[in-house]
Motif scaffolding. Structure first.
Motif, PDB file in Angstrom:
ATOM      1  N   UNK A 233       0.810  -1.220   0.000  1.00 30.97           N
ATOM      2  CA  UNK A 233       0.000   0.000   0.000  1.00 30.97           C
ATOM      3  C   UNK A 233       0.840   1.266   0.000  1.00 30.97           C
ATOM      4  N   UNK A 234       1.861   1.327   0.853  1.00 34.18           N
ATOM      5  CA  UNK A 234       2.710   2.513   0.911  1.00 34.18           C
ATOM      6  C   UNK A 234       3.500   2.696  -0.379  1.00 34.18           C
ATOM      7  N   UNK A 235       3.965   1.602  -0.959  1.00 36.53           N
ATOM      8  CA  UNK A 235       4.671   1.712  -2.240  1.00 36.53           C
ATOM      9  C   UNK A 235       3.725   2.194  -3.336  1.00 36.53           C
ATOM     10  N   UNK A 236       2.471   1.720  -3.301  1.00 39.85           N
ATOM     11  CA  UNK A 236       1.505   2.120  -4.324  1.00 39.85           C
ATOM     12  C   UNK A 236       1.151   3.604  -4.251  1.00 39.85           C
ATOM     13  N   UNK A 237       1.160   4.180  -3.051  1.00 40.94           N
ATOM     14  CA  UNK A 237       0.824   5.608  -2.925  1.00 40.94           C
ATOM     15  C   UNK A 237       2.048   6.501  -3.083  1.00 40.94           C
ATOM     16  N   UNK A 238       3.229   5.908  -3.357  1.00 43.11           N
ATOM     17  CA  UNK A 238       4.390   6.704  -3.714  1.00 43.11           C
ATOM     18  C   UNK A 238       5.382   6.975  -2.603  1.00 43.11           C
ATOM     19  N   UNK A 239       5.409   6.174  -1.542  1.00 40.06           N
ATOM     20  CA  UNK A 239       6.377   6.347  -0.462  1.00 40.06           C
ATOM     21  C   UNK A 239       7.617   5.527  -0.796  1.00 40.06           C
ATOM     22  N   UNK A 240       8.768   6.187  -0.928  1.00 40.79           N
ATOM     23  CA  UNK A 240       9.991   5.489  -1.332  1.00 40.79           C
ATOM     24  C   UNK A 240      10.412   4.429  -0.322  1.00 40.79           C
ATOM     25  N   UNK A 241      10.211   4.701   0.978  1.00 36.11           N
ATOM     26  CA  UNK A 241      10.589   3.761   2.029  1.00 36.11           C
ATOM     27  C   UNK A 241       9.431   2.873   2.446  1.00 36.11           C
ATOM     28  N   UNK A 242       8.447   2.686   1.563  1.00 35.42           N
ATOM     29  CA  UNK A 242       7.243   1.939   1.918  1.00 35.42           C
ATOM     30  C   UNK A 242       7.511   0.500   2.278  1.00 35.42           C
ATOM     31  N   UNK A 243       8.423  -0.172   1.549  1.00 36.90           N
ATOM     32  CA  UNK A 243       8.698  -1.584   1.844  1.00 36.90           C
ATOM     33  C   UNK A 243       9.354  -1.732   3.203  1.00 36.90           C
ATOM     34  N   UNK A 244      10.332  -0.878   3.508  1.00 35.86           N
ATOM     35  CA  UNK A 244      11.017  -0.958   4.797  1.00 35.86           C
ATOM     36  C   UNK A 244      10.058  -0.657   5.941  1.00 35.86           C
TER      37      UNK A 244
END
Length: 385
Positions: A233-244
């Motif tokens: 979800x965080x990666x989909x909304x454009x957060x670079x550190x979403x996976x971490x």
């Protein structure tokens, strides 16, 4: 409740024998601690795969075939997870290191002035992000230096390398044998128990397995699901550190709401530093709101249930205490020991509430004529009704 036919295995004449046996087992485990880690890891892996083995057996397959299928599936899953996660984590850590200067600029240029204006405070003199970043980099370099030193020392010792390699090679072999022969091993161990104590130990062992299984299998599934939801979800909304951020939030979600709080705080800061607009902030809030709804109304009721018996504080204490006392082996054994302690504690509570010390067999003392008591007052001597 304990059946009436169950003999008391903790009578006065046996109590000291059990204490001596427990002390002897504890000393033996402490002495053998350095070599027990691969066996404990193998036992946990075999125990995690046991329900699937039983399901395959129930469909008519032999025990060996079921173990081979589950063992192959677990091995492929572990290898795939390692191959996928290591590059992702390495990439995310590199992004985090590159992100630190941007965080310092945002902290001094945006967050601190806004807080000073909003709350009429003077914070600029107390916050120096350059020192924080330098401290983090210094610790990172020290950690790298320590790791390099350890690796260098280990590389000089062929015995250490052989020991590590032997432990890694032992885990899959011992796991396979535990999965295949675990039931017969437990049966032989049960046959060795003294007959007076065997029914009670069997009952407590079954209850411990239920408590531990309900927690580890269910909560591990919830952690993986939440980590995946947050990361995607965080990666989909454009957060670079979403996976971490998603992985960290999933790892700490064994404590209710802690994963959401930690992940949301980190995601909000990362979003403000990277984008700085309300739209992305609302999208991040939506991701964590969706994750909490799924956890509360679907994941936890379906995967964990409400009969765990392990309080989150007890889980945290058990893991920290195990790591402090026995290192990595203690961390591995923390939850099994905590589950057994919960079951034994319930049994001890049952015994206590039925004991003379608790006074369960004694009627309460009622002072005749005292305020608040029901029933007639005592008659005077000689008076007749």
């Amino acid at each position: 409740m304990i059946p009436a036919a169950t003999p008391d295995p903790f009578s006065d004449q046996r109590r000291w024998q059990w204490l001596a046996l427990a002390a002897g087992v504890g000393v033996l485990l402490w002495l053998l601690g350095p070599i027990l880690t691969p066996f404990v890891v193998s036992a946990l892996l075999a125990w995690l795969g046991e329900p699937l083995v039983r399901r395959i057996e129930a469909r008519g397959r032999s025990r060996t075939t079921a173990v081979l299928l589950v063992f192959t599936l677990m091995s492929l899953g572990l290898v795939l997870a390692v191959l996928l996660l290591i590059p992702l984590v390495e990439n995310q850590v590199s992004k985090f290191i590159d992100w630190l200067p941007r965080f310092g600029q945002w902290l001094t240029g945006t967050a601190v002035p806004w807080a000073e204006q909003r709350f009429d405070l003077e914070l600029a003199g107390y916050i120096d992000p350059s020192q924080l970043i330098q401290l983090l980099r210094q610790y990172w370099q020290e950690a790298g230096g320590i790791a390099t030193t350890i690796i260098g020392e280990v590389s000089k010792s062929g015995l250490a390398i052989l020991g590590w390699a032997a432990n890694l090679a032992l885990i899959p072999v011992v796991t396979f044998y535990f999965m295949r022969d675990g039931a017969s091993m437990l049966g032989k161990a049960s046959d060795l128990l003294p007959r007076p104590v065997e029914p009670l130990v069997t009952r407590l062992a079954c209850e411990s397995d239920q408590v531990l299984g309900g927690f580890i299998r269910g909560q591990l599934s919830v952690m993986i699901a939440l980590g995946t939801i947050y990361a995607v979800g965080l990666t989909a909304v454009g957060v670079d550190l979403g996976i971490l951020i998603g992985l960290v939030a999933g790892l700490v979600s064994f404590v209710p709401y802690l994963g959401a709080i930690v992940g949301l705080g980190a995601a909000v800061i990362a979003t403000l530093v990277q984008h700085g607009d309300l739209m992305h902030l609302a999208l991040v809030l939506g991701v964590f709101g969706l994750g909490q709804l799924l956890e509360s109304f679907w994941l936890t009721p379906w995967l964990v249930g409400d009969k765990i018996g392990l309080h989150p504080v007890a889980v945290i204490f058990a893991i920290m205490a195990g790591g402090q006392l026995f290192g990595f082996l203690g961390v591995l054994l923390a939850l099994p020991v905590a589950a057994v302690a919960v079951v034994v504690g319930r049994y001890a509570h049952e015994r206590y509430t039925r004991s003379k010390l608790y006074g369960a067999d004694e009627s309460p003392l009622i002072v005749a004529g005292s305020a608040g008591t029901d029933g007639p007052a005592p008659r005077e001597p000689g008076n007749t009704p």
